[in-house]
Design an enzyme around this catalytic site. Sequence first.
Site, short mmCIF file in Angstrom:
data_model
loop_
_atom_site.label_atom_id
_atom_site.label_comp_id
_atom_site.label_asym_id
_atom_site.label_seq_id
_atom_site.Cartn_x
_atom_site.Cartn_y
_atom_site.Cartn_z
N ALA A 157 -12.19 0.29 -4.43
CA ALA A 157 -13.07 1.45 -4.25
C ALA A 157 -14.40 1.21 -4.96
O ALA A 157 -15.47 1.57 -4.45
CB ALA A 157 -12.40 2.70 -4.79
N THR A 180 -9.38 0.65 -2.66
CA THR A 180 -8.65 1.43 -3.66
C THR A 180 -8.90 0.87 -5.05
O THR A 180 -8.80 -0.35 -5.25
CB THR A 180 -7.14 1.38 -3.36
OG1 THR A 180 -6.90 1.87 -2.03
CG2 THR A 180 -6.36 2.21 -4.35
N SER A 181 -9.22 1.74 -6.01
CA SER A 181 -9.40 1.37 -7.40
C SER A 181 -10.48 0.29 -7.52
O SER A 181 -11.65 0.57 -7.25
CB SER A 181 -8.06 0.93 -8.01
OG SER A 181 -8.15 0.80 -9.40
N SER A 182 -10.14 -0.92 -7.90
CA SER A 182 -11.14 -1.99 -7.94
C SER A 182 -11.80 -2.15 -6.57
O SER A 182 -13.00 -2.39 -6.45
CB SER A 182 -10.49 -3.31 -8.36
OG SER A 182 -11.42 -4.36 -8.37
N HIS A 190 -3.84 8.22 -10.74
CA HIS A 190 -4.59 7.11 -10.16
C HIS A 190 -3.92 6.56 -8.91
O HIS A 190 -4.58 6.08 -8.00
CB HIS A 190 -4.74 6.00 -11.21
CG HIS A 190 -5.69 4.92 -10.82
ND1 HIS A 190 -7.03 5.16 -10.55
CD2 HIS A 190 -5.52 3.58 -10.66
CE1 HIS A 190 -7.63 4.02 -10.25
NE2 HIS A 190 -6.74 3.05 -10.29
#
Length: 424
Positions: free
Chosen positions: A151, A147-149, A288
Site C-alpha cells: 500500500a 497491502t501494507s508495504s 492491520h
Amino acid sequence: MRLRRFLTGAAGLAIALVAATLTIAPPASAATLTEVTGFGTNPSNLRMHLYVPDRVQANPGILVAVHYCTGTGPAYYSGTQFARQADQYGFIVIYPSATRSGQCFDVYSPQALRRDGGSDPVSIRSMVSYVQQRYNADPNRIFAAGTSSGAMMTNVLLGLYPDVFKAGAAFAGVPFGCFATTGSSTWNSECANGQITRTAQQWGDLVRNAYPGYTGTRPRMQLWHGTNDETLRYPNFGEEIKQWTNLHGLSQTPTFTDTPQSGYTRTRYGGSGGQAPVEAISLQGVPHNLPVNAAEAIRFFGLNTSTPPTTSPTPTTSPTPTPTTSPTGPPPGGNCTASVTPGTVWGDRYNTSLTVSGASSWTVVAAVTAPQQITTTWSGSASLSSNNTVLTMRSNGSGNTFGFTTMTNGNSSARPQIRSCTTG
C-alpha cells in the site's frame, strides 16, 4: 527490532486477504502465473510474475498488485482475488516481488521517493512498460493496488508516475513520503505510529516536489484502513486523505458518506459516484490484517466494465517466462476432482485454495487435524462441523475455486486433506 515488529504485524495479513468478497469469477482453464526475467531496467533486482488470463481484451488494462512485507508476488496472487477478477474482465496482473531481507518494498530511500531516482519504483515501472509493449495494453487503464508495504508502494507509484497510473487502491498504508528515512534505516517509527502530522498542502508538496514541473491530472485514489491498526496506526489514514485531496485540489470535507456494510464508513471527495477522485473506507475495530476487497478496487478502477474476447493475446514480442508451479494434493475419491494448493504459513495461520474440476455443481468435504480449526472461508457455500475441523463446501455459481484459512493452534505441520468430491 522495529523492523521485526513490522514484519510480524504484516505476516498475519494472509488470513485477511481472502475474506473480502465472496463473489468471484470462474477461474481460467489454462492461465498460469509465470515469472518474467529481463523485463528492463531493474536497479533493485525485483522479481516479476505475470498473470495473463485465457480471455483477455484486445487492449487490456494492467494492474500492478503489490505484496506486504515477508510476502512474494506468488503469495499475493494466491491470497487475493485480483487474478480471479482478471479472469472475468480480461485485464493483466503484474505481481512484483521484493528480494531484500524482510521482503519489504523500498518506500523510504531518497532514490525511491524521486521520479526515476532508482530502486523499486523504477523496476516496477519497467515491468509495466514490458507488458504495455508486448500486449498492446491500454495506457489509460493502468492501476496499482497493494497491502501494507504494498500500500505504501501504491502511494509512491502514483506519486512518482501520475502520467502512468490512473488510479490506485492502498490497503493499510501511509502517505507518500511519510516513511522517508536517512542513512541505512528502513523503518520510520514516527510514521508507523501515526505521529507525523502535516497540513494538506505540505503532504501535497511532497508529491509535487518528487516530480517537479508535472501539471497533468493526478491519479484517483482509494484508501482502506482499520481503526485498530497496530502496525501502521490509524492516524495515517487521515494523513493520506489530506494528501490526495490536496493533490486533486479538493476540500477535506466529504461530498458523500455511506455505510456499505456494518462497521465500514465510506467517504468520497470531489464527487459522489463510484469513481470519485478520492474514496476512503474506514473499517471499525479492524486491525492491520484487514480484508483486501479486490472486487471493490476493480470497481473503483473501472476495470469491471468490459467483456473480454474469447481468445488469448499474442505478445508482439514473445517473452520467455517460466511457469510457476503449485503443489497439489492427490485426487480424492468420488466423481469429481478437487486439487489442493496450500498457502504459506503466516504465524499461526495459513490459507488453502481448492479447485474443483470435472463438475459445475459439486460438494467437497475437507478436514484439518485438531487442534487446528478452520476460521474463514471464501466462495462456495460453506458449513463447518466437528469443532470447526470439517468443512463442507458446495458450489453456488461463483466458480470452481474456493478456499479457507486454518488456525494452526500449535499444530503447524499438518495440512488439510480432502475427504470427498461429489457432483450435484
